[in-house]
Design a protein around this motif. Structure first.
Motif, PDB file in Angstrom:
ATOM      1  N   ASP A   1     -94.016  81.393  37.977  1.00 23.50           N
ATOM      2  CA  ASP A   1     -94.962  80.683  38.849  1.00 23.50           C
ATOM      3  C   ASP A   1     -95.875  81.621  39.630  1.00 23.50           C
ATOM      4  N   ALA A   2     -95.501  82.897  39.721  1.00 21.31           N
ATOM      5  CA  ALA A   2     -96.263  83.858  40.521  1.00 21.31           C
ATOM      6  C   ALA A   2     -97.368  84.567  39.731  1.00 21.31           C
ATOM      7  N   ILE A   3     -97.504  84.252  38.437  1.00 23.02           N
ATOM      8  CA  ILE A   3     -98.532  84.910  37.616  1.00 23.02           C
ATOM      9  C   ILE A   3     -99.921  84.456  38.050  1.00 23.02           C
ATOM     10  N   VAL A   4    -100.794  85.424  38.256  1.00 25.26           N
ATOM     11  CA  VAL A   4    -102.207  85.158  38.545  1.00 25.26           C
ATOM     12  C   VAL A   4    -103.011  85.289  37.257  1.00 25.26           C
ATOM     13  N   SER A   5    -102.703  86.335  36.463  1.00 26.42           N
ATOM     14  CA  SER A   5    -103.437  86.570  35.220  1.00 26.42           C
ATOM     15  C   SER A   5    -102.570  87.348  34.230  1.00 26.42           C
TER      16      SER A   5
ATOM     17  N   PHE B   1     -99.458  89.560  39.409  1.00 20.68           N
ATOM     18  CA  PHE B   1     -98.604  88.620  40.121  1.00 20.68           C
ATOM     19  C   PHE B   1     -98.968  88.556  41.596  1.00 20.68           C
ATOM     20  N   ASN B   2     -98.778  87.379  42.195  1.00 21.04           N
ATOM     21  CA  ASN B   2     -98.919  87.227  43.643  1.00 21.04           C
ATOM     22  C   ASN B   2     -97.767  87.883  44.380  1.00 21.04           C
TER      23      ASN B   2
ATOM     24  N   TYR C   1     -91.314 100.392  41.772  1.00 25.43           N
ATOM     25  CA  TYR C   1     -90.118 100.778  41.037  1.00 25.43           C
ATOM     26  C   TYR C   1     -89.054  99.704  41.208  1.00 25.43           C
ATOM     27  N   CYS C   2     -88.255  99.504  40.172  1.00 23.75           N
ATOM     28  CA  CYS C   2     -87.113  98.591  40.272  1.00 23.75           C
ATOM     29  C   CYS C   2     -86.172  99.142  41.340  1.00 23.75           C
ATOM     30  N   SER C   3     -85.776  98.301  42.285  1.00 20.78           N
ATOM     31  CA  SER C   3     -84.906  98.782  43.359  1.00 20.78           C
ATOM     32  C   SER C   3     -83.473  99.014  42.882  1.00 20.78           C
ATOM     33  N   CYS C   4     -83.149  98.532  41.695  1.00 21.73           N
ATOM     34  CA  CYS C   4     -81.803  98.725  41.154  1.00 21.73           C
ATOM     35  C   CYS C   4     -81.695 100.024  40.352  1.00 21.73           C
ATOM     36  N   CYS C   5     -82.597 100.230  39.392  1.00 21.61           N
ATOM     37  CA  CYS C   5     -82.492 101.389  38.488  1.00 21.61           C
ATOM     38  C   CYS C   5     -83.618 102.415  38.655  1.00 21.61           C
ATOM     39  N   GLN C   6     -84.602 102.133  39.502  1.00 24.21           N
ATOM     40  CA  GLN C   6     -85.732 103.021  39.798  1.00 24.21           C
ATOM     41  C   GLN C   6     -86.714 103.207  38.632  1.00 24.21           C
ATOM     42  N   GLN C   7     -86.651 102.337  37.643  1.00 29.38           N
ATOM     43  CA  GLN C   7     -87.637 102.361  36.557  1.00 29.38           C
ATOM     44  C   GLN C   7     -89.004 101.979  37.110  1.00 29.38           C
ATOM     45  N   MET C   8     -90.046 102.728  36.766  1.00 29.45           N
ATOM     46  CA  MET C   8     -91.406 102.383  37.197  1.00 29.45           C
ATOM     47  C   MET C   8     -91.817 101.119  36.447  1.00 29.45           C
ATOM     48  N   LEU C   9     -92.222 100.078  37.200  1.00 28.61           N
ATOM     49  CA  LEU C   9     -92.574  98.791  36.602  1.00 28.61           C
ATOM     50  C   LEU C   9     -94.068  98.519  36.588  1.00 28.61           C
ATOM     51  N   GLY C  10     -94.827  99.152  37.479  1.00 23.42           N
ATOM     52  CA  GLY C  10     -96.255  98.884  37.581  1.00 23.42           C
ATOM     53  C   GLY C  10     -96.796  99.425  38.884  1.00 23.42           C
TER      54      GLY C  10
ATOM     55  N   LYS D   1    -107.642  91.322  44.286  1.00 25.21           N
ATOM     56  CA  LYS D   1    -106.437  92.009  43.826  1.00 25.21           C
ATOM     57  C   LYS D   1    -105.603  92.574  44.971  1.00 25.21           C
ATOM     58  N   GLU D   2    -106.193  92.723  46.138  1.00 19.64           N
ATOM     59  CA  GLU D   2    -105.480  93.359  47.250  1.00 19.64           C
ATOM     60  C   GLU D   2    -104.192  92.611  47.579  1.00 19.64           C
ATOM     61  N   GLY D   3    -103.093  93.361  47.679  1.00 21.96           N
ATOM     62  CA  GLY D   3    -101.793  92.774  47.981  1.00 21.96           C
ATOM     63  C   GLY D   3    -101.082  92.173  46.783  1.00 21.96           C
ATOM     64  N   LYS D   4    -101.697  92.250  45.608  1.00 23.64           N
ATOM     65  CA  LYS D   4    -101.081  91.698  44.393  1.00 23.64           C
ATOM     66  C   LYS D   4    -100.455  92.825  43.569  1.00 23.64           C
ATOM     67  N   TYR D   5     -99.665  92.444  42.577  1.00 23.02           N
ATOM     68  CA  TYR D   5     -98.835  93.389  41.828  1.00 23.02           C
ATOM     69  C   TYR D   5     -99.124  93.329  40.340  1.00 23.02           C
ATOM     70  N   ILE D   6     -99.111  94.480  39.706  1.00 26.67           N
ATOM     71  CA  ILE D   6     -99.178  94.591  38.252  1.00 26.67           C
ATOM     72  C   ILE D   6     -97.785  94.921  37.747  1.00 26.67           C
ATOM     73  N   LEU D   7     -97.284  94.132  36.796  1.00 32.44           N
ATOM     74  CA  LEU D   7     -96.064  94.475  36.070  1.00 32.44           C
ATOM     75  C   LEU D   7     -96.450  94.753  34.623  1.00 32.44           C
ATOM     76  N   GLU D   8     -96.032  95.907  34.145  1.00 26.00           N
ATOM     77  CA  GLU D   8     -96.325  96.322  32.768  1.00 26.00           C
ATOM     78  C   GLU D   8     -95.452  95.521  31.802  1.00 26.00           C
ATOM     79  N   LYS D   9     -96.072  94.911  30.826  1.00 26.25           N
ATOM     80  CA  LYS D   9     -95.337  94.107  29.843  1.00 26.25           C
ATOM     81  C   LYS D   9     -94.273  94.946  29.117  1.00 26.25           C
ATOM     82  N   ALA D  10     -94.550  96.216  28.893  1.00 26.83           N
ATOM     83  CA  ALA D  10     -93.605  97.103  28.198  1.00 26.83           C
ATOM     84  C   ALA D  10     -92.369  97.407  29.033  1.00 26.83           C
ATOM     85  N   ARG D  11     -92.419  97.116  30.342  1.00 24.68           N
ATOM     86  CA  ARG D  11     -91.316  97.459  31.239  1.00 24.68           C
ATOM     87  C   ARG D  11     -90.514  96.246  31.709  1.00 24.68           C
TER      88      ARG D  11
END
Length: 111
Positions: free
Chosen positions: A28-32, A45-46, A72-81, A95-105
């Protein structure tokens, strides 16, 4: 080191860290879905959960200069976006305050 508190998201459509399966965002949080990351396609994501922020960094992206924080993932520290802290172009201010998550991650659950 203390215990890691992880938020569990409700709902059928969830994005999770590909490395450790920690919840990262709700469908539900996807913007684009039409963004480009370092590793290919990415989603905007919002809001996201279970992340930690890196330091502010000015970065030249496809859409111009932005101040961003890697996330970074707070559990494993993998860079997510990354998170958009500041956009310098007026047309990019949304875009300010919004987040990018890499599909590959990330992984999709319940799609």
């Amino acid at each position: 080191m203390g215990l890691i508190f992880l938020e569990t998201l409700p709902g059928p459509k969830i994005f999770k860290c590909k490395c450790c399966n920690a919840h990262s965002a709700s469908g539900d949080a996807i913007v684009s879905k039409d963004f480009q990351g370092r590793f290919g396609k990415a989603y905007l994501f919002n809001s996201v959960v279970n992340i930690s922020l890196g330091p502010n960094e000015d970065r030249m992206l496809n859409s111009g200069l932005h101040t961003v924080n890697d996330i970074y993932c707070s559990c494993c520290q993998q860079m997510l976006g990354w998170r958009y802290e500041k956009a310098y172009e007026p047309s990019e201010k949304y875009k300010e305050g919004k987040y990018i998550l890499e599909k590959a991650r990330i992984l999709k659950e319940g799609w």
